[in-house]
Design a protein around this motif. Sequence first.
Motif, PDB file in Angstrom:
ATOM      1  N   THR A 195      -3.310   0.436  -8.649  1.00 45.11           N
ATOM      2  CA  THR A 195      -4.202  -0.190  -7.698  1.00 45.11           C
ATOM      3  C   THR A 195      -4.556  -1.684  -8.064  1.00 45.11           C
ATOM      4  N   GLY A 238       0.919  -1.042   0.114  1.00 44.91           N
ATOM      5  CA  GLY A 238       0.085   0.027  -0.033  1.00 44.91           C
ATOM      6  C   GLY A 238       0.891   1.295  -0.071  1.00 44.91           C
ATOM      7  N   ALA A 297      -6.404   0.396  -1.381  1.00 45.55           N
ATOM      8  CA  ALA A 297      -5.254   0.627  -2.725  1.00 45.55           C
ATOM      9  C   ALA A 297      -5.787   1.907  -3.530  1.00 45.55           C
ATOM     10  N   ARG A 298      -7.043   1.971  -3.706  1.00 44.01           N
ATOM     11  CA  ARG A 298      -7.531   2.927  -4.207  1.00 44.01           C
ATOM     12  C   ARG A 298      -7.185   4.475  -3.590  1.00 44.01           C
ATOM     13  N   GLU A 301      -8.981  -3.665  -2.038  1.00 46.05           N
ATOM     14  CA  GLU A 301      -9.198  -2.549  -3.180  1.00 46.05           C
ATOM     15  C   GLU A 301      -9.351  -1.049  -2.574  1.00 46.05           C
ATOM     16  N   VAL A 309      -3.588   5.377  -3.830  1.00 44.77           N
ATOM     17  CA  VAL A 309      -3.236   5.996  -5.268  1.00 44.77           C
ATOM     18  C   VAL A 309      -3.869   7.448  -5.200  1.00 44.77           C
ATOM     19  N   ALA A 366       2.505   1.649  -3.190  1.00 41.47           N
ATOM     20  CA  ALA A 366       1.360   2.252  -4.280  1.00 41.47           C
ATOM     21  C   ALA A 366       1.491   3.874  -4.299  1.00 41.47           C
ATOM     22  N   GLY A 398      -3.522   4.971 -12.698  1.00 40.29           N
ATOM     23  CA  GLY A 398      -4.201   4.715 -10.990  1.00 40.29           C
ATOM     24  C   GLY A 398      -4.812   3.412 -10.991  1.00 40.29           C
ATOM     25  N   ASP A 399      -5.394   3.111 -11.974  1.00 35.10           N
ATOM     26  CA  ASP A 399      -6.083   1.593 -12.128  1.00 35.10           C
ATOM     27  C   ASP A 399      -4.943   0.471 -12.213  1.00 35.10           C
TER      28      ASP A 399
END
Length: 291
Positions: free
Chosen positions: A262, A231, A275-276, A272, A279, A234, A258-259
């Motif tokens: 992630t 994380g 992670a998003r 998820e 980012v 990221a 970004g996707d």
Amino acid sequence: MTQPVPLRRAALTLAAGRVPVLPLREGKVPFGNCPRCADNACGGRPNMKSKGPCTCPAPCHAWAAATWDTGVITSPAWAPAWREAVAVAYHPGGCGLTVVDLDNHRAIAWARASLPPTRIVLTTRGQHWIYRGAMASANAVLPGVDVKSRSQYARWLGPGTGAMAVLPEAVRALVVKEDATPARRGVASSPPRATWDRTVATGCRHTEQYVRTGLERGLARVREHAESGAGSQAFGVARFLAAQHTACPGPCGLDSIGDDITAAAVLVGVPEPYARRAVANGFQTARESAA
């Protein structure tokens, strides 16, 4: 009772350097709300959770009351607070600073091993490491470690010693809390390649090879942290890659980038939503640094 004049004089000296200050009462905590805000009568004042100073005449709403306006600091409305004050605090984020508050010897040892040297101020129990640059605040990011900047105050304990360094990525990453999740088992041995391409980046000034090479290297760094730290990686990768595009007219396809970041983090077990968020924080930090 502490004499108010020396404390107010210290506050005015700080204010002259455009450092927002506020008095602290017994217990080294901010003064309570003014009468019109008592018992949440003001509705909780949304500026405590968003940008904007406190507009109450007396010291109110903790860090949001901090100001460098000498007229406010010496006003009759603030006089009762100075008469009872036991210390002076300042709002680090309000003057573009971040304080890493280290509460014990283990936290100090961690900082010495993990962070670049900077201005150090001794505290009752530990040290404040002060960096140039503001960020989100968070408590207990590590055992004995708080980060104080945009939405917190710090007690003024003197100018400290040492040259002040620029806020490092390692501190910014601390507010992206790592969820305790094990790496997924049975994932594909050949992870998917990045999906970014020129069709989503018609306003990017870089070549496709430049962007894809940087993105692939960043994704590899995230995937390497299958046990822990994906994380935070990221966040760092998102911040670094977004910074490469701050001078582009855009669009640069950052949503696609970004996707991809992630997806790489999720592949090694990062939830998820987390992670998003990592980012998004990385992208936001890059934008703020370029502003």
